[in-house]
Write an enzyme that holds these catalytic residues in place. Sequence first.
Site, short mmCIF file in Angstrom:
data_model
loop_
_atom_site.label_atom_id
_atom_site.label_comp_id
_atom_site.label_asym_id
_atom_site.label_seq_id
_atom_site.Cartn_x
_atom_site.Cartn_y
_atom_site.Cartn_z
N THR A 112 61.71 18.87 11.15
CA THR A 112 61.57 17.51 11.68
C THR A 112 62.58 17.21 12.78
OG1 THR A 112 61.90 15.18 11.10
CG2 THR A 112 63.01 16.76 9.73
N TYR A 169 67.63 13.27 4.57
CA TYR A 169 66.32 13.89 4.81
C TYR A 169 66.45 14.94 5.92
CZ TYR A 169 61.68 14.53 6.74
OH TYR A 169 60.54 15.10 7.24
N1 UFG Z 1 59.20 0.71 11.87
C1 UFG Z 1 59.24 -0.68 11.88
N2 UFG Z 1 58.69 -1.34 10.84
C2 UFG Z 1 58.12 -0.71 9.77
C3 UFG Z 1 58.09 0.71 9.77
C4 UFG Z 1 58.64 1.37 10.84
O1 UFG Z 1 59.75 -1.30 12.81
O2 UFG Z 1 57.67 -1.39 8.84
C5 UFG Z 1 59.79 1.42 13.00
C6 UFG Z 1 60.94 2.32 12.58
O3 UFG Z 1 62.15 1.63 12.54
C7 UFG Z 1 60.88 3.39 13.66
C8 UFG Z 1 59.39 3.47 14.01
O4 UFG Z 1 58.82 2.27 13.55
O5 UFG Z 1 61.57 2.95 14.78
C9 UFG Z 1 58.69 4.62 13.35
O6 UFG Z 1 58.98 4.58 11.98
P1 UFG Z 1 58.27 5.51 10.90
O7 UFG Z 1 58.81 5.15 9.56
O8 UFG Z 1 56.80 5.48 11.10
O9 UFG Z 1 58.76 6.95 11.33
P2 UFG Z 1 60.24 7.51 11.41
O10 UFG Z 1 60.48 7.70 12.87
O11 UFG Z 1 61.24 6.75 10.70
O12 UFG Z 1 60.11 8.80 10.54
C10 UFG Z 1 58.99 9.64 10.60
C11 UFG Z 1 58.79 10.38 9.29
C12 UFG Z 1 59.88 11.35 9.04
C13 UFG Z 1 60.12 12.17 10.23
C14 UFG Z 1 60.39 11.28 11.39
C15 UFG Z 1 60.69 11.96 12.64
O13 UFG Z 1 58.75 9.47 8.23
O14 UFG Z 1 59.49 12.17 7.99
O15 UFG Z 1 59.24 10.50 11.61
O16 UFG Z 1 61.07 10.97 13.57
F1 UFG Z 1 61.18 12.96 10.07
#
Ligand code: UFG
Length: 331
Positions: free
Chosen positions: A118, A142
């Site tokens: 990741t 993670y």
């Molecule tokens: N976000 C919000 N509100 C929400 C959910 C997410 O504003 O309710 C934002 C997060 O803060 C982030 C973006 O949307 O800025 C994307 O969030 P996600 O949770 O969809 O994805 P992440 O980037 O946190 O994480 C995902 C996977 C991980 C992986 C990662 C790599 O969950 O397993 O992508 O960036 F490692």
Amino acid sequence: MSDRVLVTGGAGYIGSHACKALKAAGFTPVTYDSLVTGWQEAVKFGPFEQGDLMDRARLDEVLARHRPVAVMHFAALSQVGEAMREPGKYWRGNVAASLTLIEATLAVGIKDFVFSSTCATYGDHDGVVLDENTPQNPLNAYGASKRAIEDMLKDFGASDGLRSVVFRYFNVAGADPEGEVGEFHQPETHLIPLILDAVDGKRGALTIFGTDYPTPDGTCIRDYVHVMDLVDAHVLGLKRLKEGKVGAGIEVFCLGTGNGFSVREVINESRHVTNRPVPITEGARREGDAVKLVSGSEKAVAVLGWEPHRSTMAQMVTDAWRWHQNGGYAR
Ligand code: UFG
């Protein structure tokens, strides 16, 4: 009989799409999944073996019976927030479990391994476009657990000749356009499915996690890649392994598109695709979030011949919306 590939996490979001792509490429995917976060309804393209990665006896038995030619390892805990609160769960459930799998794999003489890593292994790098050589400084357990597994694969390459293709995913989105499988997490934490739930009233307004980041609109920026494109890369990686083009150790590929989208931009595209308002509230930052994670894909394109076809934001939201409207699995 076609070659079998053991797919850990084959009942999960990315694993189930990989099984579909493997079958289309002439392999038989054997899903090994505990169903702790996966769905039996998602296992449609080959045999299913329920089991936990920590259960070495069960793994040995499944490997001996199916005699796969390679292992694709998707099974993992993957929630950044949970990892911040319960790091032990990630060190045990990701690192210790992967060690058990790698040892079982080598014990039956399998040397070809494909691993889901990741971009969360990188941490913050002041917004630079990341590539395979960018130093890894994970911000959460993670990312740290995935980096540790990469290191482990490297060590077993040196000691036992294990050959691994490691994919560092950026943000995976979208769904099988034929609607056989799709994204369904319980609980859901990912941006696009949460937006779609908010759009059709399945849950309340979407909370934007942080509006004061140093980005043009104040929200975090991510690089989104369509799940079908992502799994295509896995099949190409597997073929490269089977063609003997990967040496002992790890060969790493970033899978992103080089295009960053802010949270607000994803919301706007979702409004456009669904033609409905997206209820939002602005909230605090989520702990463990990097400001900007964007990847180059030059190496995957040049070495694997990877060609992402569906990774535009409009296409990803369109495919996710179609899956969402069809009801997903047993909702
Ligand atoms: N976000 C919000 N509100 C929400 C959910 C997410 O504003 O309710 C934002 C997060 O803060 C982030 C973006 O949307 O800025 C994307 O969030 P996600 O949770 O969809 O994805 P992440 O980037 O946190 O994480 C995902 C996977 C991980 C992986 C990662 C790599 O969950 O397993 O992508 O960036 F490692």
